[in-house]
Write a protein that holds these residues in place. Structure first.
Motif, PDB file in Angstrom:
ATOM      1  N   ASN A  55       0.810  -1.216   0.000  1.00  0.00           N
ATOM      2  CA  ASN A  55       0.000   0.000   0.000  1.00  0.00           C
ATOM      3  C   ASN A  55       0.849   1.274   0.000  1.00  0.00           C
ATOM      4  OD1 ASN A  55       0.898   0.025   2.653  1.00  0.00           O
ATOM      5  ND2 ASN A  55      -1.124  -0.093   3.578  1.00  0.00           N
ATOM      6  N   ALA A  56       2.166   1.145   0.163  1.00  0.00           N
ATOM      7  CA  ALA A  56       3.042   2.317   0.139  1.00  0.00           C
ATOM      8  C   ALA A  56       3.518   2.663  -1.278  1.00  0.00           C
ATOM      9  CB  ALA A  56       4.250   2.078   1.045  1.00  0.00           C
ATOM     10  N   LEU A  57       3.207   1.813  -2.246  1.00  0.00           N
ATOM     11  CA  LEU A  57       3.625   2.069  -3.622  1.00  0.00           C
ATOM     12  C   LEU A  57       2.809   3.191  -4.243  1.00  0.00           C
ATOM     13  CD1 LEU A  57       3.872  -1.571  -5.086  1.00  0.00           C
ATOM     14  CD2 LEU A  57       5.759  -0.116  -4.323  1.00  0.00           C
ATOM     15  N   GLU A  58       3.410   3.871  -5.217  1.00  0.00           N
ATOM     16  CA  GLU A  58       2.671   4.842  -6.025  1.00  0.00           C
ATOM     17  C   GLU A  58       1.577   4.085  -6.792  1.00  0.00           C
ATOM     18  OE1 GLU A  58       3.210   8.183  -6.276  1.00  0.00           O
ATOM     19  OE2 GLU A  58       4.822   8.075  -4.798  1.00  0.00           O
ATOM     20  N   GLU A  59       0.504   4.776  -7.148  1.00  0.00           N
ATOM     21  CA  GLU A  59      -0.623   4.148  -7.832  1.00  0.00           C
ATOM     22  C   GLU A  59      -0.191   3.416  -9.108  1.00  0.00           C
ATOM     23  OE1 GLU A  59      -4.843   5.445  -9.898  1.00  0.00           O
ATOM     24  OE2 GLU A  59      -4.018   6.706  -8.304  1.00  0.00           O
ATOM     25  N   GLN A  60       0.700   4.041  -9.883  1.00  0.00           N
ATOM     26  CA  GLN A  60       1.180   3.423 -11.123  1.00  0.00           C
ATOM     27  C   GLN A  60       1.912   2.113 -10.838  1.00  0.00           C
ATOM     28  OE1 GLN A  60       2.824   6.282 -13.838  1.00  0.00           O
ATOM     29  NE2 GLN A  60       4.316   4.832 -14.597  1.00  0.00           N
ATOM     30  N   ASP A  61       2.709   2.086  -9.775  1.00  0.00           N
ATOM     31  CA  ASP A  61       3.428   0.866  -9.409  1.00  0.00           C
ATOM     32  C   ASP A  61       2.475  -0.205  -8.871  1.00  0.00           C
ATOM     33  OD1 ASP A  61       5.904   1.891 -10.186  1.00  0.00           O
ATOM     34  OD2 ASP A  61       6.300   2.731  -8.200  1.00  0.00           O
ATOM     35  N   GLN A  62       1.421   0.216  -8.172  1.00  0.00           N
ATOM     36  CA  GLN A  62       0.410  -0.732  -7.708  1.00  0.00           C
ATOM     37  C   GLN A  62      -0.285  -1.376  -8.902  1.00  0.00           C
ATOM     38  OE1 GLN A  62      -2.208   1.433  -5.043  1.00  0.00           O
ATOM     39  NE2 GLN A  62      -0.813   1.189  -3.311  1.00  0.00           N
ATOM     40  N   HIS A  63      -0.535  -0.594  -9.937  1.00  0.00           N
ATOM     41  CA  HIS A  63      -1.191  -1.090 -11.151  1.00  0.00           C
ATOM     42  C   HIS A  63      -0.328  -2.161 -11.828  1.00  0.00           C
ATOM     43  CE1 HIS A  63      -4.463  -0.357 -13.985  1.00  0.00           C
ATOM     44  NE2 HIS A  63      -3.598  -0.528 -14.956  1.00  0.00           N
ATOM     45  N   PHE A  64       0.974  -1.868 -11.999  1.00  0.00           N
ATOM     46  CA  PHE A  64       1.865  -2.850 -12.612  1.00  0.00           C
ATOM     47  C   PHE A  64       2.004  -4.082 -11.727  1.00  0.00           C
ATOM     48  CE2 PHE A  64       5.876  -4.945 -13.407  1.00  0.00           C
ATOM     49  CZ  PHE A  64       5.764  -5.211 -14.753  1.00  0.00           C
ATOM     50  N   THR A  65       2.123  -3.868 -10.419  1.00  0.00           N
ATOM     51  CA  THR A  65       2.249  -5.000  -9.490  1.00  0.00           C
ATOM     52  C   THR A  65       1.026  -5.899  -9.573  1.00  0.00           C
ATOM     53  OG1 THR A  65       3.676  -3.727  -8.020  1.00  0.00           O
ATOM     54  CG2 THR A  65       2.556  -5.645  -7.061  1.00  0.00           C
ATOM     55  N   CYS A  66      -0.156  -5.310  -9.661  1.00  0.00           N
ATOM     56  CA  CYS A  66      -1.373  -6.118  -9.795  1.00  0.00           C
ATOM     57  C   CYS A  66      -1.323  -6.937 -11.082  1.00  0.00           C
ATOM     58  CB  CYS A  66      -2.612  -5.223  -9.768  1.00  0.00           C
ATOM     59  SG  CYS A  66      -4.161  -6.166  -9.769  1.00  0.00           S
ATOM     60  N   ALA A  67      -0.895  -6.315 -12.182  1.00  0.00           N
ATOM     61  CA  ALA A  67      -0.802  -7.040 -13.460  1.00  0.00           C
ATOM     62  C   ALA A  67       0.218  -8.174 -13.370  1.00  0.00           C
ATOM     63  CB  ALA A  67      -0.433  -6.071 -14.582  1.00  0.00           C
ATOM     64  N   HIS A  68       1.354  -7.919 -12.728  1.00  0.00           N
ATOM     65  CA  HIS A  68       2.392  -8.939 -12.563  1.00  0.00           C
ATOM     66  C   HIS A  68       1.872 -10.109 -11.723  1.00  0.00           C
ATOM     67  CE1 HIS A  68       6.520 -10.500 -11.822  1.00  0.00           C
ATOM     68  NE2 HIS A  68       6.026 -10.781 -10.627  1.00  0.00           N
ATOM     69  N   GLU A  69       1.234  -9.795 -10.612  1.00  0.00           N
ATOM     70  CA  GLU A  69       0.716 -10.857  -9.732  1.00  0.00           C
ATOM     71  C   GLU A  69      -0.455 -11.589 -10.387  1.00  0.00           C
ATOM     72  OE1 GLU A  69       2.595 -11.791  -7.445  1.00  0.00           O
ATOM     73  OE2 GLU A  69       3.842 -10.001  -7.314  1.00  0.00           O
ATOM     74  N   LEU A  70      -1.241 -10.885 -11.196  1.00  0.00           N
ATOM     75  CA  LEU A  70      -2.292 -11.544 -11.983  1.00  0.00           C
ATOM     76  C   LEU A  70      -1.644 -12.548 -12.939  1.00  0.00           C
ATOM     77  CD1 LEU A  70      -5.339 -11.680 -12.714  1.00  0.00           C
ATOM     78  CD2 LEU A  70      -4.890  -9.871 -14.390  1.00  0.00           C
ATOM     79  N   GLY A  71      -0.479 -12.186 -13.462  1.00  0.00           N
ATOM     80  CA  GLY A  71       0.274 -13.113 -14.304  1.00  0.00           C
ATOM     81  C   GLY A  71       0.600 -14.394 -13.556  1.00  0.00           C
ATOM     82  N   HIS A  72       1.031 -14.270 -12.309  1.00  0.00           N
ATOM     83  CA  HIS A  72       1.286 -15.474 -11.506  1.00  0.00           C
ATOM     84  C   HIS A  72      -0.007 -16.258 -11.289  1.00  0.00           C
ATOM     85  CE1 HIS A  72       5.479 -14.921 -10.645  1.00  0.00           C
ATOM     86  NE2 HIS A  72       5.292 -13.750 -10.065  1.00  0.00           N
ATOM     87  N   ALA A  73      -1.099 -15.562 -11.003  1.00  0.00           N
ATOM     88  CA  ALA A  73      -2.376 -16.230 -10.744  1.00  0.00           C
ATOM     89  C   ALA A  73      -2.838 -17.038 -11.953  1.00  0.00           C
ATOM     90  CB  ALA A  73      -3.441 -15.198 -10.360  1.00  0.00           C
ATOM     91  N   ILE A  74      -2.581 -16.517 -13.141  1.00  0.00           N
ATOM     92  CA  ILE A  74      -3.039 -17.176 -14.369  1.00  0.00           C
ATOM     93  C   ILE A  74      -2.038 -18.230 -14.841  1.00  0.00           C
ATOM     94  CG2 ILE A  74      -3.491 -16.777 -16.830  1.00  0.00           C
ATOM     95  CD1 ILE A  74      -4.648 -14.009 -15.917  1.00  0.00           C
ATOM     96  N   LEU A  75      -0.755 -17.884 -14.819  1.00  0.00           N
ATOM     97  CA  LEU A  75       0.272 -18.764 -15.381  1.00  0.00           C
ATOM     98  C   LEU A  75       0.829 -19.784 -14.393  1.00  0.00           C
ATOM     99  CD1 LEU A  75       2.299 -15.991 -17.248  1.00  0.00           C
ATOM    100  CD2 LEU A  75       0.733 -17.654 -18.305  1.00  0.00           C
TER     101      LEU A  75
END
Length: 153
Positions: A55-75
Motif C-alpha cells: 500500500n506504500a507504492l505509487e498508484e502506477q506501481d500498484q497497477h503494474f504490481t497487480c498485473a504482474h501478480e495476476l500473471g502469476h495467478a493465471i500462469l
C-alpha cells in the motif's frame, strides 16, 4: 499458446485490460497491505486466490504490481515463489519473466505502438517500468523500424 495470445483472449473475455477489474471478475481477492520492501505477491489460502499489493507504492506501481501478480495467478496458480526463493535452489527467474511478460502485454496495447509511439513512450504512458518494456511482443503485421518503434505494414 503464447502469452500474447493468452492476454488477447483474457482482454476479450473480460472486456478490459485493467488488472484490478480482471482480478475481480476472476474472483481473485486484491489486498493492499504494508509489505515493507516487497512490491507484492500472489498466494492461495483455503482455495481463495489473493493478490497482495504494497500500500506504500505509487498508484502506477500498484497497477503494474497487480498485473504482474495476476500473471502469476493465471500462469503459475500453484507455485509459491516466495517459498521457492527462500527454501530451494530452484530458479524462479523464468516464472518472474513470464509474469512480467503477461503484465507488459496486458498494459501496453498494440494500438499505442501501431499509432507510432515508441516502445518506451508507450511503456511510460501505460505505467510499465522501462526495465521490462522490452518483453512486449510486436503486433501482428508490423515490423520494427528500429529498436524503439514499430511501423504498421
Amino acid at each position: 499458446m503464447g502469452i500474447k495470445h493468452l492476454v488477447s483472449q483474457l482482454t476479450r473475455k473480460h472486456g478490459t485490460n485493467d488488472p484490478f477489474k480482471i482480478a475481480s471478475q476472476k474472483n481473485i481477492v486484491v489486498l493492499f497491505e504494508p509489505l515493507g520492501s516487497m512490491m507484492g505477491y500472489f498466494n492461495t489460502y483455503k482455495r481463495i486466490p489473493m493478490i497482495h499489493i504494497n500500500n506504500a507504492l505509487e498508484e502506477q506501481d500498484q497497477h503494474f504490481t497487480c498485473a504482474h501478480e495476476l500473471g502469476h495467478a493465471i500462469l503459475h496458480p500453484k507455485v509459491n515463489t516466495p517459498f521457492l526463493k527462500r527454501h530451494t535452489l530452484m530458479s524462479v527467474e523464468r516464472i518472474e519473466r513470464e509474469a512480467n511478460e503477461l503484465a507488459v502485454e496486458l498494459l501496453i496495447s498494440d494500438e499505442l505502438l501501431i499509432s507510432g509511439m515508441t516502445l518506451y513512450e508507450a511503456a511510460t504512458l501505460s505505467g510499465v517500468p522501462i526495465e521490462v518494456a522490452h518483453l512486449k511482443r510486436p503486433p501482428k503485421r508490423t515490423f520494427w523500424a528500429d529498436e524503439q518503434s514499430y511501423i504498421k505494414m
